[in-house]
Design a protein around this motif. Structure first.
Motif, PDB file in Angstrom:
ATOM      1  N   TRP A   1      27.908 101.015 -26.687  1.00  0.00           N
ATOM      2  CA  TRP A   1      28.100 102.250 -26.109  1.00  0.00           C
ATOM      3  C   TRP A   1      27.443 103.480 -26.701  1.00  0.00           C
ATOM      4  CZ3 TRP A   1      30.813 105.669 -28.448  1.00  0.00           C
ATOM      5  CH2 TRP A   1      31.793 105.424 -29.363  1.00  0.00           C
TER       6      TRP A   1
ATOM      7  N   TYR B   1      24.874 104.087 -28.374  1.00  0.00           N
ATOM      8  CA  TYR B   1      23.462 104.351 -27.858  1.00  0.00           C
ATOM      9  C   TYR B   1      23.370 105.331 -27.048  1.00  0.00           C
ATOM     10  CZ  TYR B   1      22.163 100.161 -30.852  1.00  0.00           C
ATOM     11  OH  TYR B   1      22.136  99.002 -31.666  1.00  0.00           O
ATOM     12  N   GLY B   2      24.174 105.327 -26.183  1.00  0.00           N
ATOM     13  CA  GLY B   2      24.232 106.533 -25.158  1.00  0.00           C
ATOM     14  C   GLY B   2      24.297 107.962 -25.622  1.00  0.00           C
TER      15      GLY B   2
ATOM     16  N   SER C   1      20.686 109.474 -26.203  1.00  0.00           N
ATOM     17  CA  SER C   1      19.992 110.140 -25.391  1.00  0.00           C
ATOM     18  C   SER C   1      20.573 111.334 -24.634  1.00  0.00           C
ATOM     19  CB  SER C   1      19.720 109.179 -24.344  1.00  0.00           C
ATOM     20  OG  SER C   1      20.773 108.362 -23.792  1.00  0.00           O
TER      21      SER C   1
ATOM     22  N   PHE D   1      27.095 112.075 -22.323  1.00  0.00           N
ATOM     23  CA  PHE D   1      27.403 110.613 -21.986  1.00  0.00           C
ATOM     24  C   PHE D   1      28.723 110.675 -21.309  1.00  0.00           C
ATOM     25  CE2 PHE D   1      29.094 106.518 -23.958  1.00  0.00           C
ATOM     26  CZ  PHE D   1      28.327 105.674 -23.304  1.00  0.00           C
TER      27      PHE D   1
ATOM     28  N   ALA E   1      28.292 110.562 -17.762  1.00  0.00           N
ATOM     29  CA  ALA E   1      27.607 109.026 -17.171  1.00  0.00           C
ATOM     30  C   ALA E   1      28.887 108.212 -17.388  1.00  0.00           C
ATOM     31  CB  ALA E   1      26.466 108.825 -18.359  1.00  0.00           C
ATOM     32  N   THR E   2      29.734 108.088 -18.274  1.00  0.00           N
ATOM     33  CA  THR E   2      30.910 107.428 -18.276  1.00  0.00           C
ATOM     34  C   THR E   2      31.873 107.383 -17.132  1.00  0.00           C
ATOM     35  OG1 THR E   2      30.642 107.032 -20.785  1.00  0.00           O
ATOM     36  CG2 THR E   2      32.402 106.307 -19.792  1.00  0.00           C
TER      37      THR E   2
ATOM     38  N   THR F   1      19.344 108.003 -18.634  1.00  0.00           N
ATOM     39  CA  THR F   1      18.847 106.934 -19.628  1.00  0.00           C
ATOM     40  C   THR F   1      20.200 106.310 -20.359  1.00  0.00           C
ATOM     41  OG1 THR F   1      16.983 108.206 -19.996  1.00  0.00           O
ATOM     42  CG2 THR F   1      17.622 106.577 -21.892  1.00  0.00           C
ATOM     43  N   ALA F   2      21.083 107.134 -20.307  1.00  0.00           N
ATOM     44  CA  ALA F   2      22.429 106.626 -20.851  1.00  0.00           C
ATOM     45  C   ALA F   2      23.455 105.678 -20.172  1.00  0.00           C
ATOM     46  CB  ALA F   2      23.594 107.945 -21.504  1.00  0.00           C
TER      47      ALA F   2
ATOM     48  N   PHE G   1      24.316 101.959 -21.255  1.00  0.00           N
ATOM     49  CA  PHE G   1      25.103 102.052 -22.190  1.00  0.00           C
ATOM     50  C   PHE G   1      26.721 102.523 -21.834  1.00  0.00           C
ATOM     51  CE2 PHE G   1      20.867 102.993 -23.748  1.00  0.00           C
ATOM     52  CZ  PHE G   1      20.728 101.875 -24.462  1.00  0.00           C
ATOM     53  N   ALA G   2      26.769 103.226 -20.681  1.00  0.00           N
ATOM     54  CA  ALA G   2      28.136 103.368 -20.166  1.00  0.00           C
ATOM     55  C   ALA G   2      28.592 102.266 -19.312  1.00  0.00           C
ATOM     56  CB  ALA G   2      27.943 104.641 -19.026  1.00  0.00           C
TER      57      ALA G   2
ATOM     58  N   THR H   1      20.002  96.470 -21.772  1.00  0.00           N
ATOM     59  CA  THR H   1      19.596  97.087 -20.576  1.00  0.00           C
ATOM     60  C   THR H   1      19.129  95.996 -19.595  1.00  0.00           C
ATOM     61  OG1 THR H   1      18.721  98.808 -21.721  1.00  0.00           O
ATOM     62  CG2 THR H   1      17.717  98.692 -19.722  1.00  0.00           C
TER      63      THR H   1
END
Length: 454
Positions: free
Chosen positions: A33, A35-36, A39, A45, A48-49, A198-199, A202-203, A362
């Motif tokens: 996660w 990695y999110g 970006s 993030f 996004a989560t 982009t994230a 990872f979420a 991904t």
């Protein structure tokens, strides 16, 4: 062995299934996660989560209806077949297979990275391969043994995440968490939107694979235990995901742990130092979280391969059950071969500037989202085409709750395809190539599928 003999042992209770629901996913709280953050930043993030958490909550509350009505090792594959027929079943089955076969090598590499913290001379790839050997063997030995082990390591992993939050809490600062939190900037800006999209994968990694309980539903003692396991499982994961993300991001400069496979030990190191006993405990016990997901997803992919082989969507040999243990041992071994190849390709393959680990995260998410979309469409279709189908659990808030899950899953898929063109192209090649082979060689045997045997 005839197809009629290819049935799985019903030995899992509700506690087993809760352990599987959480255990399948819990490695997502340990790595991947972060990695999110690279970006989207911490605050981007977070957005996004939250969106992904809404999607998964709506999805699980809806997906459970399918799992209880059609308890089948094929999961989304079986639901799509019943709702739309063989072709839709192929896409659901292969998408789920991509998700579950490609997630384990990423987790195995993280296991290697955690071990390398304790043993700097250890080759992480060798450790990852060793993990496959150990847990493939355990899965072959029997579903009850495997499920009991899964429950044990899942409980330990939850305890460890709670310990992590408690240990780093004295060093937490909201100022640290929000610094540069909007994709590297102090304030929201238009350019950060691309980073948030982009994230998304990872979420999703926070919750990816919870639907794997559906592939164990055929082995549940009774479908009545499935809703409790699923709903308590998603609630457990929501609490852990947000807790870990917030505490890890607030202990210092989060940018230093945004692109690594072991963010929790590194975050704890900021607070307690590199020689603390707490850190060594986290590394050792933190392995249980990775092991829980790794072991659980092996259970998941083996049941999916088994179901596809039983239905002749894959070679029938993949549906063989062990004569003594009653487990799909050929399917377990087949997925492991793919995983080990992926492990040793990590330093050889890069997509869009990402390591193979990030790329296969991904790729797994593309498979998951495809299965989610088809599953929600199957729910709507079956409500109309089979209103008399026995449903011991019905999705609350129908049609709005499953509609939210469907729209968010579809939107996430489109956003990911737009922002990850190379990985998306690889995914299309895999799906398209598989379908071409299926059309050439599999159509004659599709009629073998019958209700309860897909």
């Amino acid at each position: 062995m005839t197809d009629d003999a290819k049935t799985l042992h019903k030995g899992l209770n509700g506690f087993h299934l809760w352990g599987l629901a959480v255990g399948l996913v819990i490695s997502g709280e340990y790595f991947g996660w972060s990695y999110g953050w690279a970006s989207a930043g911490t605050l981007g993030f977070m957005i996004a989560t939250v969106v992904v958490a809404i999607m998964y909550t709506a999805f699980i509350f809806s997906f459970t209806e399918l799992t209880t009505a059609i308890p089948n090792a094929g999961g989304p594959f079986a639901y799509a077949f019943r709702a739309f027929g063989p072709d839709a079943a192929f896409f659901a089955g292969v998408a789920t297979l991509i998700e579950f076969v490609f997630a384990p090598p990423a987790i195995a590499l993280a296991i290697g990275a955690y071990l390398a913290v304790q043993f700097p001379g250890l080759d992480p790839k060798l450790a990852a391969t060793g993990a496959y050997v150990v847990f493939v063997t355990l899965n072959i030995l029997g579903v009850t043994i495997a499920a009991n082990f899964e429950l044990f390591v899942t409980i330990l992993a939850i305890i460890e995440l709670l310990v992590f939050m408690g240990v780093v809490a004295p060093g937490f600062s909201w100022a640290h968490f929000v610094a540069h939190g909007w994709a590297g900037e102090a304030k929201p800006h238009l350019a950060m939107l691309g980073g948030i999209f982009t994230a998304i994968p990872f979420a999703i990694w926070f919750f990816l694979a919870i639907e794997g309980v559906a592939m164990a539903a055929e082995e549940a003692e009774t479908p009545k235990v499935i809703p409790v396991a699923y709903i308590t499982g998603i609630l457990t994961l929501l609490a852990l995901a947000f807790g870990v993300m917030i505490f890890a991001g607030g202990v210092g400069d989060w940018r230093k742990i945004s692109n690594i496979n072991d963010p929790l030990p590194q975050a704890m190191k900021i607070v307690v130092g590199g020689n603390s006993g707490w850190l060594h405990m986290l590394v050792w016990l933190g392995l249980f979280g990775l092991i829980a997901s790794f072991h659980g997803i092996i259970m998941g992919y083996s049941r999916q391969i088994f179901a596809l082989g039983r239905a002749r969507y894959l070679p029938g040999v993949l549906a063989r059950l062990h004569s003594r243990f009653g487990t799909p041992y050929v399917a377990i071994l087949a997925g492991a071969v793919v995983g080990v190849i992926a492990i040793y390709s990590d330093s050889l393959i890069s997509l869009q500037g990402q390591s193979l680990t990030a790329a296969i995260v991904t790729l797994s998410v593309f498979g998951a989202l495809t299965a989610y979309v088809i599953s929600m469409a199957s729910l709507f279709r079956l409500r109309r085409s089979e209103p008399a189908l026995h449903r011991s659990y019905r999705a609350p808030g129908y049609p709005w709750v499953p509609g939210i899950a469907l729209v968010l899953a579809l939107g996430s898929f489109v956003a990911m395809a737009w922002l990850n063109p190379q990985v998306f192209a690889a995914y299309l090649v895999m799906i398209g190539g598989g379908y071409a082979l299926f059309r050439l060689f599999g159509r004659a045997s599709r009629s073998r599928i019958a209700e309860g045997r897909a």
